[in-house]
Scaffold this motif. Structure first.
Motif, short mmCIF file in Angstrom:
data_model
loop_
_atom_site.label_atom_id
_atom_site.label_comp_id
_atom_site.label_asym_id
_atom_site.label_seq_id
_atom_site.Cartn_x
_atom_site.Cartn_y
_atom_site.Cartn_z
N ASP A 135 -5.26 -3.45 -5.40
CA ASP A 135 -4.52 -4.01 -6.54
C ASP A 135 -5.27 -3.76 -7.84
O ASP A 135 -4.67 -3.45 -8.88
N LEU A 136 -6.59 -3.89 -7.80
CA LEU A 136 -7.39 -3.54 -8.98
C LEU A 136 -7.19 -2.08 -9.34
O LEU A 136 -7.01 -1.73 -10.51
N ALA A 137 -7.19 -1.21 -8.34
CA ALA A 137 -7.01 0.22 -8.59
C ALA A 137 -5.66 0.49 -9.26
O ALA A 137 -5.58 1.28 -10.21
N ALA A 138 -4.60 -0.15 -8.78
CA ALA A 138 -3.28 0.05 -9.37
C ALA A 138 -3.25 -0.40 -10.82
O ALA A 138 -2.66 0.28 -11.68
N ALA A 139 -3.88 -1.53 -11.11
CA ALA A 139 -3.92 -2.01 -12.49
C ALA A 139 -4.70 -1.04 -13.38
O ALA A 139 -4.31 -0.78 -14.52
N LEU A 140 -5.79 -0.49 -12.86
CA LEU A 140 -6.58 0.46 -13.64
C LEU A 140 -5.82 1.75 -13.90
O LEU A 140 -6.07 2.46 -14.87
N ALA A 141 -4.88 2.07 -13.01
CA ALA A 141 -4.06 3.27 -13.18
C ALA A 141 -2.86 3.03 -14.08
O ALA A 141 -2.11 3.97 -14.36
N GLY A 142 -2.64 1.80 -14.52
CA GLY A 142 -1.58 1.54 -15.49
C GLY A 142 -0.61 0.45 -15.15
O GLY A 142 -0.12 -0.25 -16.03
N SER A 143 -0.30 0.24 -13.87
CA SER A 143 0.66 -0.80 -13.50
C SER A 143 0.79 -0.88 -11.99
O SER A 143 0.77 0.15 -11.31
N LEU A 144 0.95 -2.11 -11.47
CA LEU A 144 1.26 -2.26 -10.06
C LEU A 144 2.64 -1.69 -9.74
O LEU A 144 2.94 -1.38 -8.58
N GLY A 145 3.48 -1.53 -10.77
CA GLY A 145 4.83 -1.03 -10.55
C GLY A 145 4.91 0.42 -10.14
O GLY A 145 5.96 0.88 -9.67
N ILE A 146 3.82 1.17 -10.31
CA ILE A 146 3.85 2.60 -9.94
C ILE A 146 3.11 2.87 -8.65
O ILE A 146 3.05 4.02 -8.20
N ALA A 147 2.54 1.86 -8.02
CA ALA A 147 1.64 2.07 -6.89
C ALA A 147 2.37 2.02 -5.55
O ALA A 147 3.14 1.10 -5.30
N PRO A 148 2.10 3.00 -4.68
CA PRO A 148 2.73 3.04 -3.36
C PRO A 148 1.76 2.64 -2.25
O PRO A 148 0.54 2.56 -2.47
N THR A 149 2.28 2.46 -1.08
CA THR A 149 1.42 2.28 0.09
C THR A 149 2.16 2.74 1.34
O THR A 149 3.39 2.68 1.42
N SER A 151 6.22 4.35 11.10
CA SER A 151 5.36 3.86 10.03
C SER A 151 6.23 3.30 8.91
O SER A 151 7.42 3.63 8.80
N MET A 152 5.64 2.46 8.06
CA MET A 152 6.40 1.74 7.04
C MET A 152 5.81 2.02 5.66
O MET A 152 4.59 1.96 5.47
N PHE A 153 6.69 2.26 4.68
CA PHE A 153 6.27 2.65 3.34
C PHE A 153 6.88 1.68 2.33
O PHE A 153 8.05 1.32 2.44
N GLU A 154 6.08 1.29 1.34
CA GLU A 154 6.52 0.24 0.42
C GLU A 154 5.76 0.32 -0.90
O GLU A 154 4.61 0.78 -0.94
N PRO A 155 6.37 -0.13 -2.00
CA PRO A 155 5.62 -0.33 -3.23
C PRO A 155 4.74 -1.57 -3.08
O PRO A 155 5.06 -2.46 -2.27
N ILE A 156 3.68 -1.66 -3.85
CA ILE A 156 2.76 -2.79 -3.66
C ILE A 156 3.04 -3.96 -4.60
O ILE A 156 2.35 -4.97 -4.56
N HIS A 157 4.06 -3.85 -5.44
CA HIS A 157 4.21 -4.80 -6.54
C HIS A 157 4.67 -6.19 -6.14
O HIS A 157 4.58 -7.13 -6.93
N GLY A 158 5.18 -6.38 -4.95
CA GLY A 158 5.62 -7.71 -4.55
C GLY A 158 7.05 -7.99 -4.98
O GLY A 158 7.77 -7.13 -5.49
N SER A 159 7.48 -9.25 -4.79
CA SER A 159 8.89 -9.59 -4.99
C SER A 159 9.27 -9.83 -6.44
O SER A 159 10.43 -9.70 -6.80
N ALA A 160 8.32 -10.21 -7.29
CA ALA A 160 8.53 -10.33 -8.75
C ALA A 160 9.83 -11.07 -9.08
O ALA A 160 10.71 -10.53 -9.77
#
Length: 370
Positions: free
Chosen positions: A250-264, A275-284
Motif C-alpha cells: 500500500d505504501l508502494a502504491a501511494a508512492l507511485a501516485g494513487s492506490l487507484g492505479i495499483a493491481p494485484t 488465480s484471482m486478480f483485483e485492484p488494491i483500492h478497497g470498497s471506497a
C-alpha cells in the motif's frame, strides 16, 4: 478459437463499478485480437449477499469457481458489516481455498502520473512486491476467551511453515531472475521476532543458493519503509510476509501516485486452481455510486490476468493502452487530481485497444510474468 472462462466477483462498494469496466476491457481486447474470446459468469457475493443469507458467499462457492480460468475480483468491505467478516468470508476464503499463495503487486510510476516523491524519477520506482498470501500473520489461528469480563484475552497466532516459506521465496527468486535487474530484497523483522522470522532468513539463504545469478539482500521491515521513500532506485523485486507485504505494497502504491492505479494477482503458480486478480483500492464507499472510481487498477489487474492465462501479446496491448490513458490528464479521475469519470476512462481505453496502431504496441517493461 480459444474460449477463456472468467468469473467476475464485484463484491462491495466501487468493486461493482470497476469490475464491469474491467470486463469491458477484456471484451475489447478479445474483439481487437480476434484470437480468443471470453465467457463470463458473474457472482453477486459480498455485503448485500450477506444481508440476505448471513454469509458472504455460499458454502459451495469455491466449487462454482473451480472450473474457471481466472477470477476478476472487485473488493470486500461494507460499512455495516465488521471487516473481519467481509474479508474472511469472501476474499480470504477464495485465496486460502484455492491455495493462491503468491500475492504479486507490481508498482511503477505510469506516464502522466505525478508521484509524491520529489527526487524520484519514474525509472527509479519500478518494483514488484511478492507477498506470502495464505499463512503467516493472517493464518486465522487464535481466539477470544472470557468476553465481557475484565480478564478477557485474545490471541492471533502467526503460523509460518517451512513449505510455505520455501515456496514463496522460491517464487520470488524466480520472479527476480526473470526481470532485467535480477535483484531481490527479502524483508523480515528477525531482530525482534526471533523464531519464525529467523527461520525466514535461514530459508532465504538456502533458496538463494539455487539462484546464483540473482543479487539479493535483506532488510528489516521498519528500515524498508525508509528505504522505499529515500532510496527507491535501490529496489526491484521485494518479498515479505503476509502482514509486512500487505503494508509495504500500500505504501508502494501511494508512492507511485494513487492506490487507484495499483493491481494485484493472487496466484496459484502451479495452475491447480483459478488465480484471482483485483485492484488494491478497497470498497471506497465514500465515492460509491458517483461514477468517479479510478478503473486503472482493475485494468492493470486485467493485464496480469491475461499474462497468467498465456496471452502475453494481448496483455502488452492493454498495458500500452493504460499508459496512453494515464499520459492524458483529461482521463485522470479525482484521485489523480482530474475530473474524468469511470465510464469516460473506460471508454477511452477501449477505443485505444480498437485503434489499428494498438496492434503494434511494444511489450511493456514491467508486466510481471506469473
Amino acid at each position: 478459437m480459444k474460449t477463456y472462462r472468467i468469473a467476475t466477483v464485484p463484491g462491495d462498494g466501487i468493486g461493482k463499478e470497476v469490475v464491469p469496466a474491467g470486463q469491458q476491457v477484456l471484451e475489447a481486447i478479445a474483439a481487437a485480437t480476434k484470437a480468443f474470446k471470453f465467457e463470463f459468469e458473474n457472482f453477486d457475493w459480498g455485503g448485500d449477499y450477506y444481508r440476505q443469507h448471513g454469509v458472504m458467499m455460499p458454502a459451495d462457492g469455491l466449487d462454482a469457481l473451480r472450473d474457471k480460468d481466472a477470477i476478476l475480483f472487485g473488493s470486500a468491505g461494507d460499512p455495516d458489516i465488521p471487516d473481519h467478516i467481509t474479508l474472511w468470508g469472501l476474499r480470504l476464503k477464495i485465496c486460502q481455498g484455492f491455495d493462491q499463495y503468491a500475492n504479486v503487486r507490481p508498482t511503477r510510476i505510469l506516464p502522466g502520473i505525478d508521484g509524491p516523491l520529489k527526487r524520484c524519477k519514474p525509472a527509479d520506482l519500478n518494483w514488484v512486491i511478492v507477498r506470502e498470501n495464505t499463512e503467516g500473520e493472517y493464518s486465522g489461528v487464535g481466539g477470544r476467551v472470557h468476553q465481557g469480563h475484565p480478564i478477557e484475552a485474545a490471541t492471533d497466532v502467526s503460523i509460518m511453515t517451512r513449505v510455505g516459506v520455501e515456496r514463496i521465496l522460491r517464487f520470488a527468486f524466480r520472479l527476480a531472475q526473470s526481470r532485467p535487474r535480477k535483484q531481490l530484497t527479502v524483508v523480515t523483522k528477525s531482530n525482534a521476532q526471533r523464531h519464525a522470522m529467523v527461520m525466514w532468513d535461514q530459508i532465504a539463504h538456502e533458496i538463494a543458493a539455487e539462484f546464483p545469478d540473482v543479487h539479493w539482500d535483506q532488510e528489516l521491515v521498519d528500515a524498508m519503509t525508509a528505504r522505499m521513500v529515500n532510496k527507491p532506485a535501490t529496489l526491484d523485486t521485494i518479498v515479505a510476509t503476509n502482514l509486512h507485504a500487505d503494508i509495504l505494497s500500500d505504501l508502494a502504491a501511494a508512492l507511485a501516485g494513487s492506490l487507484g492505479i495499483a493491481p494485484t494477482g493472487n496466484i496459484d503458480p502451479e495452475h491447480r486452481y483459478p488465480s484471482m486478480f483485483e485492484p488494491i483500492h478497497g470498497s471506497a464507499f465514500d465515492i460509491m455510486g458517483k461514477g468517479v472510481a479510478n478503473p486503472i487498477g482493475t485494468f492493470w489487474s486485467v493485464v496480469m490476468l491475461l499474462e497468467h492465462i498465456g496471452e502475453a501479446e494481448a496483455a502488452a496491448r492493454v498495458m500500452h493502452a493504460i499508459e496512453q490513458a494515464t499520459a492524458d490528464p483529461s482521463l485522470h479521475t479525482g484521485d489523480l487530481g482530474g475530473k474524468s469519470t469511470t465510464a469516460q476512462t473506460t471508454a477511452a481505453v477501449c477505443r485505444l485497444l480498437a485503434a489499428p496502431e494498438a496492434a503494434a504496441a511494444p511489450v511493456p517493461h514491467t508486466v510481471v510474468a506469473v
